[in-house]
Design a protein around this motif. Structure first.
Motif: not given
Length: 405
Positions: A355-365
């Motif tokens: 709904m907010y345009g994010y993918g399923n995998i987040i890569y912290p940086s």
């Protein structure tokens, strides 16, 4: 001498000191990882917006985005396209015809944004062909072909290869309807795109709507986002009048606001953690001072002045905090480094993220400068936390404190 005394005092009660050190360690690790995770989500949203929706820049007629009328096509289209494609740093550009339309099936209907595209150009800019799962991608010379989002397909209760009626306004302002066959179904990180965007061949849409080769939008993909402002400034000087070039930051002001506010969010998150940590340090050091009243009274009686007493307690507090930072910062860095490569799978929350345009995998940086900022804030919090316990120690009367049991 004060450093040696302060160091020994830290380890006189190992359990109490280790509790504070662990508190600092966990607080810094959690705070930095939260910031890195938030930064990773922001970067993911930026990458998704660039790769699947806005690209790096877009060119429009100055009035098109304000009025959303199909008559406002880009003037001097051929010249604009040639200038853009020959600009250093530009790797692809996609010409689009953009129309608000109504999609109707036998069961229901839905308002959509109809994009007429050149299949090869669009695939180069947004990777649309790679995101086409069911069916096949648009063909260059295909007829009545239509590419629809997976969510819109379910909403209209259709299947691949079904027929869909599109109704839209042509260049003259008259309503036009045409039947298309769903040849492919695409997926997108944003559920809004999946539910509201439909693609067809630009030449076919042009013949139905009568735009005579005109386009409403030119999406531009760059080699790197770092070149964004320089290339945008260069193109604005070269493009003819009657055009407006906007970067993704201008096309998506809410996303730009999120990026610009990131540092403020960082200070808020770390500030909350450090305030909680400071209260723990104050409590521990105050207990230490109250337990050592007799000892402190003796030191003051044999000549330890108030300045040195204050410095000793301050050094104890800074020493405990420094040990926590020495362990917490490398642990946080290691955690961020590992998860930045492996990613954090949030597929169980995919519906909400989409709904907010994010993918399923987040890569912290996280940039290295933030680690030093957090360390500096932690030491500052420790110094402030030491003031009250030190003040209580300075209030001691040697003659009274020596008799304290």
């Amino acid at each position: 001498m004060l450093f040696i005394i302060a160091w020994r005092n830290i380890w006189r009660n190992k359990t109490r000191s280790m509790v504070i050190i662990l508190s600092v360690l966990i607080g810094l690790w959690a705070g930095i990882f939260i910031i890195a995770f938030f930064m990773g989500m922001t970067n993911e949203q930026i990458d998704t917006a660039i790769s699947q929706q806005y690209s790096h820049m877009q060119v429009h007629h100055p009035k098109f985005r304000e009025l959303d009328e199909p008559v406002y096509t880009i003037q001097n289209r051929e010249k604009v396209v040639e200038l853009v494609k020959h600009e250093p740093g530009v790797i692809a550009a996609s010409e689009r015809t953009v129309i608000t339309a109504m999609a109707a099936s036998a069961y229901t209907s839905s308002g959509i944004t109809l994009l007429g595209v050149d299949p090869e150009e669009e695939a180069a800019v947004t990777g649309l062909s790679e995101r086409t799962g069911q069916g096949r991608y648009l063909e260059e010379n295909g007829h009545n072909q239509l590419l629809i989002g997976n969510k819109l397909l379910r909403k209209l209760k259709l299947e691949p290869n079904s027929k869909l009626i599109l109704t839209f306004q042509d260049a003259s302002g008259d309503l036009t309807s045409a039947a298309f066959r769903i040849t492919g179904v695409f997926t997108a990180a944003s559920s809004f795109n999946e539910e509201n965007i439909v693609y067809i061949n630009r030449r076919e849409l042009d013949s139905l709507a009568g735009f005579r080769g005109g386009i409403h939008e030119l999406a531009i993909l760059l080699q790197s986002n770092d070149q964004l402002e320089n290339i945008a400034a260069s193109l604005r000087q070269k493009l003819p009048g009657g055009t407006r070039l906007e970067t993704w930051k201008q096309l998506s002001p809410d996303l730009r606001l999120m990026i610009d506010s990131f540092e403020q969010y960082m200070y808020i998150i770390i500030g909350i953690l450090l305030i909680a940590l400071a209260f723990g340090i104050v409590n521990t050091m105050l207990m230490s001072v109250l337990e050592r009243q007799k000892e402190l009274g003796v030191l003051m009686a044999v000549g330890l002045n108030k300045r040195k007493l204050f410095s000793m307690i301050l050094l104890e507090t800074i020493g405990i905090t420094f040990l926590g930072c020495l362990a917490g910062l490398p642990l946080a860095w290691l955690t961020v480094m590992i998860t930045s490569k492996t990613g954090i799978n949030l597929s169980q929350f995919s519906e909400g993220l989409a709904m907010y345009g994010y993918g399923n995998i987040i890569y912290p940086s996280l940039e290295s400068s933030y680690y030093w900022k957090v360390a500096g804030m932690s030491i500052s919090a420790a110094i402030l936390a030491a003031i009250y316990p030190a003040y209580k120690a300075l209030q001691l009367q040697p003659a009274v404190a020596i008799r304290k049991i």
